[in-house]
Design a protein around this motif. Structure first.
Motif: not given
Length: 520
Positions: A60-64, A95-97, A49-53, A29-35
């Motif tokens: 954009r920050e989570a999946l560059p 990106e995985v590992n 391939g990420k954790d809960r951080s 679930l994404y919120v806001g126009r900044d997604i």
């Protein structure tokens, strides 16, 4: 129990979060126009391939690694327009590992709106279909390679699909073999596109291969196909092989080679061999005939030498004796007898020379005729006096005794003398020899008939051949073997026919005809 508004919202959020967390598919679930990522279940985190951080960060920050891919822009468009986005088999590089890997997903970006219809968030659901897509691509690549193989094959190849045998793909060589352009063949049932071969049994063969899966091969089958506006027979080597998908037969691969040139070349070679064998046989026959002619000539020379030697020796001895008697002035009856003997020998020599001269004339095509009108019975009386004089046979002339003919009298004299002499020679016990004259319209037919032993049937076909001499019961008679041959040539020059009929122990009839010769 009643809940306050804040408690109600918290309850709804908890339920929503629970649904996301427990969903078997990847959900975020994404919120806001900044997604901003507000929620992501474990399946989605594993997909990324990420954790809960990453919760609370923008996409954009989570999946560059999505930079340069269309997904940032797609999410912003959905948020701005409120129009959902549905994807099938879309490629995503993640990106995985620490390593960028390629994945394929079916996913949706569904806008979430408040009571005023304003978009406040986006629900992202995704299903990893990487294995299916890669398998599909592998199949497509295999199929593409297969099609390319067909298109580039050095022989005619095609694929016909389904029980109707629709032409799915074919290379240029196959179109050349069929004698028709691609647009008239592709995507059409094969036997509708090629009606020329509908009655040739090929459809039944294809049906058997399609049902049984058994490969069928045949060489040098003659097939009627269009060539330059007309149907011609084309010799083809071909095979039909079933093509399976997931164990089921879906198509048939046809491979064909036009071998018309090879077959016709082989046929011509076989015809040439047959012709050469015929020529060889003919040459062998001619060589054998040449040897036979040479042998006949050698025999003839020997016979002629013998025939000439006897009267020459007799004539020489007679002249020597006559010379001695004349010197002794003994002109007695003995001298007269010797003189007659010398005359007889001289006549034999003349007859032999006449035969040889006539044979030479025949060989050189110089046997000419001097025709006149004469009475046949008179010719018979004049030519056969020597037989009557000998007193061994009685000559009997029968038939049309007044018939006149227009022919060469001297040549017919030779023919009759030869036939009568043969009757005397070969039928010594037949005391009566009949010469029969008959009229056949304007033609004349003359026969010499004896009551002798007859002539074997196997000799009748050769009797008028040059150098042929008849022998009966081991007896070989004298003569050059030219008499009947010369007689046949004389009759042929008159335009007539000559023949013989004979029955063993009954006698023989030699006859000849003179066409259009009878004169009043």
């Amino acid at each position: 129990m009643t809940f306050s508004p804040s408690e109600t919202f918290n309850n709804h959020e908890n339920i929503f979060r629970t649904l996301i967390e427990e969903s078997p598919m990847s959900v975020a679930l994404y919120v806001g126009r900044d997604i901003i990522i507000q929620m992501a279940n474990e399946a989605m985190l594993q997909t990324w391939g990420k954790d809960r951080s990453v919760i609370g960060k923008t996409i954009r920050e989570a999946l560059p690694e999505l930079e340069g891919q269309p997904y940032y822009k797609l999410l912003e468009d959905v948020f701005d327009t409120g129009i959902p986005y549905y994807s099938v088999d879309d490629r995503v590089d993640l990106e995985v590992n620490g390593k960028i890997e390629r994945f394929y997903y079916n996913f949706t970006y569904k806008p979430l709106k408040n009571a005023n219809g304003e978009v406040w968030g986006i629900l992202n659901t995704a299903t990893n279909v990487t294995e299916q897509v890669l398998a599909k691509k592998k199949v497509e690549e295999k199929e593409r390679n297969f099609r390319n193989m067909i298109l580039q094959a050095p022989v005619a190849m095609c694929i016909v699909r389904g029980p109707s045998f629709i032409v799915d793909v074919a290379n240029e060589r196959m179109f050349e073999l069929w004698g028709k352009p691609a647009e008239k063949i592709l995507n059409h049932p094969l036997f509708d596109a090629l009606p020329e071969v509908q009655e040739e049994g090929l459809e039944e063969i294809l049906q058997h291969v399609y049902i049984s899966g058994e490969t069928y091969k045949e060489n040098e089958r003659l097939v009627p196909l269009p060539r330059k506006g007309k149907i011609e027979g084309v010799y083809v080597n071909f095979s039909y092989q079933a093509v399976r998908e997931k164990g089921n037969i879906t198509s048939i691969l046809a491979v064909a080679i036009d071998v018309t040139d090879q077959v016709t070349a082989r046929q011509k070679l076989e015809e040439s061999k047959t012709e050469l064998l015929g020529i060889q046989k003919q040459l062998e026959q001619e060589l054998a005939a040449g040897r036979q002619v040479q042998k006949q000539k050698d025999d003839f020379i020997g016979i002629a030498s013998h025939e000439l030697k006897t009267p020459l020796t007799t004539l020489n001895n007679s002249l020597q004796l006559l010379e001695r008697l004349l010197k002794q002035d003994q002109q007695t009856a003995k001298v007269e007898g010797i003189f007659k003997l010398a005359q007889t020998s001289m006549q034999k020599l003349i007859n032999i020379l006449d035969i040889l001269i006539n044979d030479t004339k025949i060989s050189e095509g110089q046997l000419t005729l001097k025709k006149s009108v004469f009475k046949v019975s008179k010719l018979i009386d004049d030519c056969c006096d020597h037989v009557r004089a000998a007193g061994t046979h009685i000559l009997k002339t029968t038939g049309d005794l007044e018939m006149h003919v227009f022919a060469d009298m001297a040549r017919l004299d030779q023919v009759l003398v030869n036939l009568v002499n043969n009757a005397v020679k070969y039928a010594p016990d037949s005391k009566e020899i009949e010469i029969h004259i008959e009229r056949l319209g304007n033609d004349a037919k003359i026969s010499v008939i004896d009551k002798g032993p007859g002539i074997p049937a196997d000799k009748l076909a050769h009797i008028f051949r040059r150098y042929y001499r008849i022998g009966n019961e081991g007896i070989q008679y004298s003569g050059l073997g030219l008499g009947l041959f010369i007689a046949s040539e004389i009759i042929r020059q008159h335009g007539g026919e000559i023949g013989v009929e004979s029955v063993l122990t009954k006698g023989s009839r030699f006859w000849f005809t003179l066409p259009d010769s009878v004169r009043q």
